[in-house]
Scaffold this active site. Sequence first.
Site, PDB file in Angstrom:
ATOM      1  N   GLY D 150       0.831  -1.193   0.000  1.00  0.00           N
ATOM      2  CA  GLY D 150       0.000   0.000   0.000  1.00  0.00           C
ATOM      3  C   GLY D 150       0.869   1.247   0.000  1.00  0.00           C
ATOM      4  O   GLY D 150       2.030   1.221   0.412  1.00  0.00           O
ATOM      5  N   CYS D 151       0.301   2.336  -0.465  1.00  0.00           N
ATOM      6  CA  CYS D 151       1.081   3.565  -0.616  1.00  0.00           C
ATOM      7  C   CYS D 151       1.471   4.148   0.745  1.00  0.00           C
ATOM      8  O   CYS D 151       2.647   4.411   1.003  1.00  0.00           O
ATOM      9  CB  CYS D 151       0.305   4.586  -1.445  1.00  0.00           C
ATOM     10  SG  CYS D 151      -1.388   4.876  -0.906  1.00  0.00           S
ATOM     11  N   TYR D 152       0.483   4.355   1.615  1.00  0.00           N
ATOM     12  CA  TYR D 152       0.802   4.879   2.944  1.00  0.00           C
ATOM     13  C   TYR D 152       1.758   3.940   3.693  1.00  0.00           C
ATOM     14  O   TYR D 152       2.739   4.401   4.296  1.00  0.00           O
ATOM     15  CB  TYR D 152      -0.467   5.061   3.770  1.00  0.00           C
ATOM     16  CG  TYR D 152      -1.362   6.217   3.384  1.00  0.00           C
ATOM     17  CD1 TYR D 152      -0.913   7.536   3.425  1.00  0.00           C
ATOM     18  CD2 TYR D 152      -2.686   6.003   3.011  1.00  0.00           C
ATOM     19  CE1 TYR D 152      -1.754   8.593   3.101  1.00  0.00           C
ATOM     20  CE2 TYR D 152      -3.534   7.052   2.677  1.00  0.00           C
ATOM     21  CZ  TYR D 152      -3.065   8.353   2.732  1.00  0.00           C
ATOM     22  OH  TYR D 152      -3.899   9.396   2.419  1.00  0.00           O
ATOM     23  N   THR D 154       4.082   1.978   2.639  1.00  0.00           N
ATOM     24  CA  THR D 154       5.462   2.128   2.161  1.00  0.00           C
ATOM     25  C   THR D 154       6.137   3.329   2.813  1.00  0.00           C
ATOM     26  O   THR D 154       7.302   3.257   3.237  1.00  0.00           O
ATOM     27  CB  THR D 154       5.462   2.286   0.622  1.00  0.00           C
ATOM     28  OG1 THR D 154       4.996   1.069   0.041  1.00  0.00           O
ATOM     29  CG2 THR D 154       6.853   2.600   0.093  1.00  0.00           C
TER      30      THR D 154
END
Lengths: 335, 335, 335, 335
Positions: D150-152, D154
């Site tokens: 997931g972006c957050y 990372t």
Amino acid sequence: MTIRVGIVGATGYTALEVARLLLAHPEAELVAATSRAEEGTSIAEIHPELAGRCEVAIESLDPASLAKKCDVVMCCLPHGASAETCKELVAEGVRVIDFSADFRLSDQVTYEKWYGVEHPWPERIGSTVYGLPEFFAEQIRQADLVANPGCYPTSAILPLAPLIANQLIEATDIIVDSKSGVSGAGRSAKVATLYCEVNESIAAYGVGCHRHQPEMADLVQRIGGQEISLLFTPHLTPMDRGILSTIYVRPRNIHAAEVMACWRKQYADSPFVNAVDHLPATKHVSGTNYVQMSARDAGDRIVLVSAIDNLTKGASGAAIQNMNVMFGLEQTTGL
Amino acid sequence: MTIRVGIVGATGYTALEVARLLLAHPEAELVAATSRAEEGTSIAEIHPELAGRCEVAIESLDPASLAKKCDVVMCCLPHGASAETCKELVAEGVRVIDFSADFRLSDQVTYEKWYGVEHPWPERIGSTVYGLPEFFAEQIRQADLVANPGCYPTSAILPLAPLIANQLIEATDIIVDSKSGVSGAGRSAKVATLYCEVNESIAAYGVGCHRHQPEMADLVQRIGGQEISLLFTPHLTPMDRGILSTIYVRPRNIHAAEVMACWRKQYADSPFVNAVDHLPATKHVSGTNYVQMSARDAGDRIVLVSAIDNLTKGASGAAIQNMNVMFGLEQTTGL
Amino acid sequence: MTIRVGIVGATGYTALEVARLLLAHPEAELVAATSRAEEGTSIAEIHPELAGRCEVAIESLDPASLAKKCDVVMCCLPHGASAETCKELVAEGVRVIDFSADFRLSDQVTYEKWYGVEHPWPERIGSTVYGLPEFFAEQIRQADLVANPGCYPTSAILPLAPLIANQLIEATDIIVDSKSGVSGAGRSAKVATLYCEVNESIAAYGVGCHRHQPEMADLVQRIGGQEISLLFTPHLTPMDRGILSTIYVRPRNIHAAEVMACWRKQYADSPFVNAVDHLPATKHVSGTNYVQMSARDAGDRIVLVSAIDNLTKGASGAAIQNMNVMFGLEQTTGL
Amino acid sequence: MTIRVGIVGATGYTALEVARLLLAHPEAELVAATSRAEEGTSIAEIHPELAGRCEVAIESLDPASLAKKCDVVMCCLPHGASAETCKELVAEGVRVIDFSADFRLSDQVTYEKWYGVEHPWPERIGSTVYGLPEFFAEQIRQADLVANPGCYPTSAILPLAPLIANQLIEATDIIVDSKSGVSGAGRSAKVATLYCEVNESIAAYGVGCHRHQPEMADLVQRIGGQEISLLFTPHLTPMDRGILSTIYVRPRNIHAAEVMACWRKQYADSPFVNAVDHLPATKHVSGTNYVQMSARDAGDRIVLVSAIDNLTKGASGAAIQNMNVMFGLEQTTGL
């Protein structure tokens, strides 16, 4: 062999864009960068985007030394200053791509009238190739000095020149209404380009008196082979990058479809110019070296719309494209 | 006496702007708001900007009941639907300001050609006042129904009409190149107006076929007293609010200075129209009901530039201005 | 009677916001404005938003003359310089609202430590009322000098102070993570706030060392009646206006519902402070003097979120609110 | 050999970013793309950015046929739907990189609690490699299925995990305050992500209940080897791309300098992770696969700040990085 590239005037947005593009280029490398104000730092200190990616030291400009280190120099200085430096660099035997307007126009009188300075190297006005590989690739290949095109002119010349050359439109009463992102205004500290001045706002500037007006007219004339009359209005648009030009022309018994056909034929071998069916938006070409252009019939006019990224095809991407041509690479290498 | 105002179609941005402006209005008050989709909530639930400031309940539309509660209704429905509702409301005896295009044009044929629907109340086409108090204050004062102007047309009619009326410019070959903020596209869920589609991007749309083209031509003709030919290109610009129109006209032996003089005379008693020396930016009028206009000589053209806030002077502010006129207040009250 | 208002330091965004708000104020009027750099122009030349609306001439600062013309002066100078001017103006008998930090803190030592300058009027540190009418209306009413609050502190003090005063949360380990629009950085020409530097980007700055940290701690302590420990991180956010503060606190056996109840009780008579059920966005309060605040349970923390407009409630709106209190008007007059 | 890549779910922003990155990749090529809604068009019709650059036809999803054409499939479907498709694709023998959350967590119970759906392939929860090559390159190399992070998460795992693993900070009371660009919300038509809703505004959402909270906690625990407690607040920020995470941790007798040293050691061989001295801004990594992180002492806390591009290192760039590892290329190839 790797092409060794130097940047003169490394603090601005076009210099950063050159550095960014070179990081992805398989056959060229940034090896030197100069800035009077920032000597002793590294390019990554000026541009934190480059931290950990490119740590070239900033030196002060010494043409002889730079010429030894580099195969080609990108000169990102303001007009006037740029011509002097280009002269010195060419004298030292290094090939130069000049980002300024100093060698773009056909004659000295026009240059000195619009730029208000005496030209430091007038012999090269009119005899320096204009760095638009879509029309001048042969001359670029052999050039010691290339005049990298202005951002607005690129967005107007590419759609207009083949229509004039093929006599599909009238040569008079051409209106170019352009909208540019703010990076075109450079990176020096000015109230006029503070975030809170330009955000959430659009405005015209330089109406009828912007220096890119004679440049676009000059080049359309050179390529098209006839005199034209053209009115240019630039607008400052709240976005980082991009130029959209909406161009009003008078057709000579043709329709938009013929415009599209003319473009597709003209640019069949130009990898970056795309005639597209949709109306282009600047976002469609953002960060790329592509041009998207489309045409629409509208009453007794045809409306042409072109979109480029002002920092890429409008400046640094074009420079890389020119460099590729100069060194015998495919135009698209690394772009 | 406080003017009791109702809003029909309360979910959109123009409705929010009406509510916002009424909060600062000393002689009018929002008393009712309708929305088919949101019945049972309050206007502050639809527009969190109004939390703690305006808690009018959302009801479903009942023209008779609304007419009893209100002195004037702002009808913010889409074209077609709006005309039907306006007809019912007027029949119930309440005065109506219609935000749609349903009563703006001079004739039914043009309306049905451009809007592609049968008009539900054709008798009122051509006999409903166009809500531009700068020209039609007398008729607005007595009107039961006012056609609130379109946003783009306002930005073009105000600079153009007096120049045509005074025969300062040619009636042909007028080009209106307009740039609008995204709120003009409304508040319904569409991919095309998602943040990531329009942010950092500018694009033309509806080239030569936007419905505001016949509206601006119609009104300039009505006010100017002669037929004109006009080409209009709108652009979607990455900002919430604002319209900048760059207008290319052919002068009849005059210069920009005469344009400025004509405007200053024409609008001497129009409190919201300012001919300004600087080139206007949309930010200069953002959130206000003002128009800023300037003119520049450019070759054989004159370039006119006008700036408005599309939600205020281009929609809800104009509606409040019209309401003020209808109820005998100063045009500027609360604005 | 109309309150005659002067502005000292008229070139910045807070000065423009004062002028904008005064245009809508029924009982106050801008009568004078000073700027060393812009003497001889008008305020509308500095701020084109005011063209045709407010044409006050810019003069150089003469405290005696200004005191004669004005009932109250808004002093928009940088810290240090501001205290000196305030001292002169108060000596001339005019009431002053100071936008700088010079009179906000409780003691000189903290001031000189954080601001790095000797205070030119130390007697007034700790004895000047902090211009937050939600807590200090009585003292503001009679004040000759009011310390207008900082923007970030306003967004933190309003949610935190009543929770500390009512011992609903721990006094330690409070984290304030704030996000501000760019107008908070002022209108001077700096590369760091150029459009292309901050657009499409968010960044923290001044982590743990921003001058608003001691101010918010000081005021929460004064109002709450106990020492607190607080960590503050500001962020520069790509928008013109607005501050969102996300505040992490440790509840003392309560839940978010009790926080909301405490706020609603505390601010029942404070017209601009709204405890709202939704999570506030800065857009919800943009251009207004309102504060929206909400609370959420999250594990063993409660998260408070507050939103203000940094130029309005965070600066110029608060100043007008203070002026209203000083001159016996309703707090909401003209706001 | 060229890696043949397919995309399942080609209409969204992550799919466009995969296509964009593949255009610059010297050893991989997009050969197929599917979308139920857009079958029969081409990927350039969905994404005008690709006009003239990539004309892959859009087909409907047939796992067997896709598996034959491709060496690896990027599955860009929503959670739940994605797991089913991944199962079919893996059964057909093609390697899969899954962009959804379906295989990221360690256990089925947590998954079903937070995602509210029954998992269609529970055997692979906890036994699918998490696609963070900075920690799991060995397993990624051999994987048939990779759970793209997931972006957050990372942006939080990379700074936090080595500090926990090396016991430099307390495992409790970690606060992650993240700010994301709007592209993270996807490309479906929703009022909440219209331009005029999110532009000029910042807001928190999902406070304490966002699905990325258990993901980041899970991974920091797995890598760090101990249980942690973490509170996560995401914010929607007015920009296309980028995540900035401001992370509040409690040091165990260390200072920010030790944090930097730990990171530099940990990531010495991770080409995309840069510990930088300046405070990172999202613009510094925009359009790249890089992470910039820095640390600051602040009272009894240390504040960590990390910046990534949510579409690149936070999604599609990470997927290309994973693909490179899976096929034995340098992690940086084409990135």
